[in-house]
Motif scaffolding. Structure first.
Motif, PDB file in Angstrom:
ATOM      1  N   ARG A   1       1.656  12.659   7.944  1.00  0.00           N
ATOM      2  CA  ARG A   1       1.405  11.800   9.087  1.00  0.00           C
ATOM      3  C   ARG A   1       2.469  12.162  10.103  1.00  0.00           C
ATOM      4  O   ARG A   1       3.545  12.588   9.724  1.00  0.00           O
ATOM      5  CB  ARG A   1       1.588  10.349   8.638  1.00  0.00           C
ATOM      6  N   LYS A   2       2.203  11.969  11.377  1.00  0.00           N
ATOM      7  CA  LYS A   2       3.233  12.287  12.381  1.00  0.00           C
ATOM      8  C   LYS A   2       4.529  11.536  12.054  1.00  0.00           C
ATOM      9  O   LYS A   2       5.629  12.074  12.127  1.00  0.00           O
ATOM     10  CB  LYS A   2       2.715  11.895  13.773  1.00  0.00           C
ATOM     11  N   ASN A   3       4.375  10.256  11.687  1.00  0.00           N
ATOM     12  CA  ASN A   3       5.511   9.440  11.230  1.00  0.00           C
ATOM     13  C   ASN A   3       5.061   8.673   9.988  1.00  0.00           C
ATOM     14  O   ASN A   3       3.928   8.176   9.954  1.00  0.00           O
ATOM     15  CB  ASN A   3       5.905   8.410  12.291  1.00  0.00           C
TER      16      ASN A   3
ATOM     17  N   ASN B   1       0.825  -1.204   0.000  1.00  0.00           N
ATOM     18  CA  ASN B   1       0.000   0.000   0.000  1.00  0.00           C
ATOM     19  C   ASN B   1       0.863   1.261   0.000  1.00  0.00           C
ATOM     20  O   ASN B   1       1.450   1.622   1.005  1.00  0.00           O
ATOM     21  CB  ASN B   1      -0.929  -0.024   1.228  1.00  0.00           C
ATOM     22  N   CYS B   2       0.927   1.922  -1.167  1.00  0.00           N
ATOM     23  CA  CYS B   2       1.653   3.190  -1.298  1.00  0.00           C
ATOM     24  C   CYS B   2       0.680   4.267  -1.769  1.00  0.00           C
ATOM     25  O   CYS B   2       0.977   5.049  -2.672  1.00  0.00           O
ATOM     26  CB  CYS B   2       2.791   3.044  -2.317  1.00  0.00           C
ATOM     27  N   SER B   3      -0.508   4.270  -1.146  1.00  0.00           N
ATOM     28  CA  SER B   3      -1.582   5.119  -1.667  1.00  0.00           C
ATOM     29  C   SER B   3      -1.618   6.519  -1.053  1.00  0.00           C
ATOM     30  O   SER B   3      -2.550   7.275  -1.285  1.00  0.00           O
ATOM     31  CB  SER B   3      -2.933   4.426  -1.478  1.00  0.00           C
ATOM     32  N   GLY B   4      -0.602   6.886  -0.251  1.00  0.00           N
ATOM     33  CA  GLY B   4      -0.532   8.258   0.257  1.00  0.00           C
ATOM     34  C   GLY B   4      -1.786   8.669   1.001  1.00  0.00           C
ATOM     35  O   GLY B   4      -2.262   7.956   1.893  1.00  0.00           O
ATOM     36  N   LEU B   5      -2.340   9.822   0.617  1.00  0.00           N
ATOM     37  CA  LEU B   5      -3.571  10.308   1.266  1.00  0.00           C
ATOM     38  C   LEU B   5      -4.712   9.323   1.127  1.00  0.00           C
ATOM     39  O   LEU B   5      -5.618   9.287   1.944  1.00  0.00           O
ATOM     40  CB  LEU B   5      -4.008  11.639   0.639  1.00  0.00           C
TER      41      LEU B   5
ATOM     42  N   LEU C   1      -8.624   3.871   2.120  1.00  0.00           N
ATOM     43  CA  LEU C   1      -8.291   2.496   1.736  1.00  0.00           C
ATOM     44  C   LEU C   1      -8.068   1.587   2.935  1.00  0.00           C
ATOM     45  O   LEU C   1      -8.522   0.451   2.962  1.00  0.00           O
ATOM     46  CB  LEU C   1      -7.050   2.503   0.827  1.00  0.00           C
ATOM     47  N   VAL C   2      -7.350   2.082   3.948  1.00  0.00           N
ATOM     48  CA  VAL C   2      -7.086   1.242   5.123  1.00  0.00           C
ATOM     49  C   VAL C   2      -7.591   1.895   6.415  1.00  0.00           C
ATOM     50  O   VAL C   2      -7.251   1.478   7.513  1.00  0.00           O
ATOM     51  CB  VAL C   2      -5.575   0.878   5.247  1.00  0.00           C
ATOM     52  N   GLY C   3      -8.392   2.958   6.254  1.00  0.00           N
ATOM     53  CA  GLY C   3      -9.011   3.602   7.423  1.00  0.00           C
ATOM     54  C   GLY C   3      -8.029   4.235   8.382  1.00  0.00           C
ATOM     55  O   GLY C   3      -8.230   4.220   9.595  1.00  0.00           O
ATOM     56  N   ASP C   4      -6.944   4.803   7.836  1.00  0.00           N
ATOM     57  CA  ASP C   4      -5.934   5.414   8.711  1.00  0.00           C
ATOM     58  C   ASP C   4      -6.335   6.859   9.033  1.00  0.00           C
ATOM     59  O   ASP C   4      -6.246   7.747   8.185  1.00  0.00           O
ATOM     60  CB  ASP C   4      -4.566   5.386   8.030  1.00  0.00           C
ATOM     61  N   THR C   5      -6.747   7.073  10.270  1.00  0.00           N
ATOM     62  CA  THR C   5      -7.198   8.421  10.674  1.00  0.00           C
ATOM     63  C   THR C   5      -6.024   9.350  10.968  1.00  0.00           C
ATOM     64  O   THR C   5      -6.212  10.539  11.181  1.00  0.00           O
ATOM     65  CB  THR C   5      -8.077   8.326  11.934  1.00  0.00           C
ATOM     66  N   GLU C   6      -4.802   8.813  10.984  1.00  0.00           N
ATOM     67  CA  GLU C   6      -3.634   9.654  11.281  1.00  0.00           C
ATOM     68  C   GLU C   6      -3.101  10.392  10.051  1.00  0.00           C
ATOM     69  O   GLU C   6      -2.201  11.216  10.157  1.00  0.00           O
ATOM     70  CB  GLU C   6      -2.514   8.794  11.880  1.00  0.00           C
ATOM     71  N   VAL C   7      -3.631  10.061   8.873  1.00  0.00           N
ATOM     72  CA  VAL C   7      -3.166  10.731   7.649  1.00  0.00           C
ATOM     73  C   VAL C   7      -3.931  12.035   7.474  1.00  0.00           C
ATOM     74  O   VAL C   7      -5.151  12.060   7.629  1.00  0.00           O
ATOM     75  CB  VAL C   7      -3.441   9.856   6.404  1.00  0.00           C
ATOM     76  N   TYR C   8      -3.225  13.096   7.176  1.00  0.00           N
ATOM     77  CA  TYR C   8      -3.905  14.365   6.928  1.00  0.00           C
ATOM     78  C   TYR C   8      -3.225  15.087   5.770  1.00  0.00           C
ATOM     79  O   TYR C   8      -2.089  14.811   5.398  1.00  0.00           O
ATOM     80  CB  TYR C   8      -3.920  15.240   8.195  1.00  0.00           C
ATOM     81  N   SER C   9      -3.970  16.030   5.198  1.00  0.00           N
ATOM     82  CA  SER C   9      -3.469  16.763   4.042  1.00  0.00           C
ATOM     83  C   SER C   9      -2.712  18.016   4.482  1.00  0.00           C
ATOM     84  O   SER C   9      -3.128  18.705   5.407  1.00  0.00           O
ATOM     85  CB  SER C   9      -4.671  17.153   3.180  1.00  0.00           C
ATOM     86  N   VAL C  10      -1.586  18.295   3.823  1.00  0.00           N
ATOM     87  CA  VAL C  10      -0.924  19.594   3.979  1.00  0.00           C
ATOM     88  C   VAL C  10      -0.841  20.206   2.578  1.00  0.00           C
ATOM     89  O   VAL C  10      -0.124  19.705   1.712  1.00  0.00           O
ATOM     90  CB  VAL C  10       0.489  19.452   4.594  1.00  0.00           C
ATOM     91  N   ARG C  11      -1.619  21.266   2.382  1.00  0.00           N
ATOM     92  CA  ARG C  11      -1.725  21.858   1.041  1.00  0.00           C
ATOM     93  C   ARG C  11      -0.458  22.641   0.691  1.00  0.00           C
ATOM     94  O   ARG C  11       0.050  23.429   1.487  1.00  0.00           O
ATOM     95  CB  ARG C  11      -2.934  22.792   0.983  1.00  0.00           C
ATOM     96  N   GLY C  12       0.047  22.378  -0.507  1.00  0.00           N
ATOM     97  CA  GLY C  12       1.228  23.096  -0.985  1.00  0.00           C
ATOM     98  C   GLY C  12       0.932  23.780  -2.306  1.00  0.00           C
ATOM     99  O   GLY C  12       0.379  23.161  -3.215  1.00  0.00           O
TER     100      GLY C  12
END
Length: 338
Positions: free
Chosen positions: A281-283, A181-185, A190-201
């Protein structure tokens, strides 16, 4: 007949780096890259792609050093080869400057870039608002060239590419033995990861061929990165912001801040504006697990959440992901490998 079917979900710099690592090292695996978007429409395509890194709080420093060094060595070998123009990889020298003296004058990656040193007082005179600086040579990797180059390398290693949206891992369980799984955001859904967030650039591409050296403010918000065709200037770091539209206020702010660092930029011509959402993500998550999908248990290797450091760490975390795939293979029942 290739016996183990591996799918890599995601076609950005993390996805293709990981897919190449696996396809080249494990020729008995059949490797497929599956993604909804490919270059030139990935987040990686707009990245400035210059190599240095932030420190993640919960990942052992030795592991972060390995990620950085492996990526740097891989890209340096390309930069000094005849592949360099096709791959969009070049050496880049310049300065990182700070308004206040940082707690760490030598970041963990300083031993891997070339010629790292503190700036002299004379060099700092150019930047009167700044008290401290670092001078070094690093690498710039332009993904609009690098991703097609990686895809070609992947196909040469026998890899297959398919464009479609993956809504959940269940869809893949019948067709593949190992999921990477290299699906980024996309990992949020896809895997229900609530720790992923967007940082707009938001960044601008500017024509100013007289500028040869990068300048980066230590706060990471203002930077000027000369490339092969144009100069990337930026930027914004807007956490939790999912807007993909160009913001005129941001454009104006970027031009003002960058022209303060490099006054001649005001004579440059803006060619284009680009917005992307960094998968933060924090990490970063580089680990494996076994997931129950329908009636079977499927090994899943995760490699995502690099934020603004995707290009910097892609090859290093790709090699880590390859190691995790090897562990999955080692633990597979024999009939799956036959």
């Amino acid at each position: 007949m290739k016996s183990v079917r591996v799918v890599v979900v995601g076609a950005g710099v993390i996805g293709f780096s990981t897919a190449v690592c696996i396809a080249e090292a494990l020729p008995f695996c059949s490797v497929t890259v599956l993604a909804e978007t490919f270059s030139p429409n990935t987040t990686s395509d707009g990245a400035a792609g210059i190599l240095f890194a932030a420190e993640f709080p919960d990942i052992p420093l030795e592991r972060q050093k390995r990620w950085f060094k492996d990526s740097f060595d891989h890209l340096l070998a390309i930069a000094v080869s005849e592949q360099s123009p096709d791959a969009g990889v070049m050496l880049s020298s310049g300065w990182q400057i700070f308004k206040e003296i940082p707690a760490k004058k030598k970041p963990f990656w300083s031993e891997f870039v070339i010629g790292f040193r503190s700036m002299t007082d004379r060099e700092l005179k150019r930047f009167p608002d700044h008290k401290f600086g670092q001078a070094f040579t690093t690498l710039k990797c332009e993904c609009s060239s690098y991703l097609p180059w990686l895809e070609k390398r992947f196909r040469k290693a026998g890899g297959k590419v398919e464009q479609r949206k993956v809504n959940n891992l269940q869809e893949l369980s019948n067709s593949f033995d190992i999921i990477v799984n290299c699906s980024g955001l996309g990992s949020k859904m896809l895997v229900g990861d609530t720790e992923v967030y967007s940082v707009r650039g938001q960044v601008l591409k500017v024509e100013a061929p007289w500028l040869q050296h990068f300048i980066r403010d230590g706060d990471g918000k203002t930077y000027i990165y000369p490339g092969t065709q144009s100069i990337t200037i930026g930027g914004t770091r807007q956490e939790g912001d999912w807007r993909l539209q160009v913001d005129e206020g941001d454009t104006k702010g970027i031009l003002e801040r960058c022209s303060r660092l490099e006054p001649s930029l005001s004579k440059g011509k803006v060619i284009s504006t680009w917005v992307g959402l960094r998968p933060s993500r924090k990490n970063p998550r580089v680990e494996r697990e076994v997931v129950q999908l329908r009636s079977c248990r499927v090994p899943v290797v995760h490699n995502y959440g690099h934020g603004g450091w995707g290009v910097t760490l892609a090859w290093g975390t790709g090699l880590d992901a390859l190691g995790l795939v090897r562990q999955c293979l080692h633990e597979m029942p024999l009939q799956a490998k036959l």
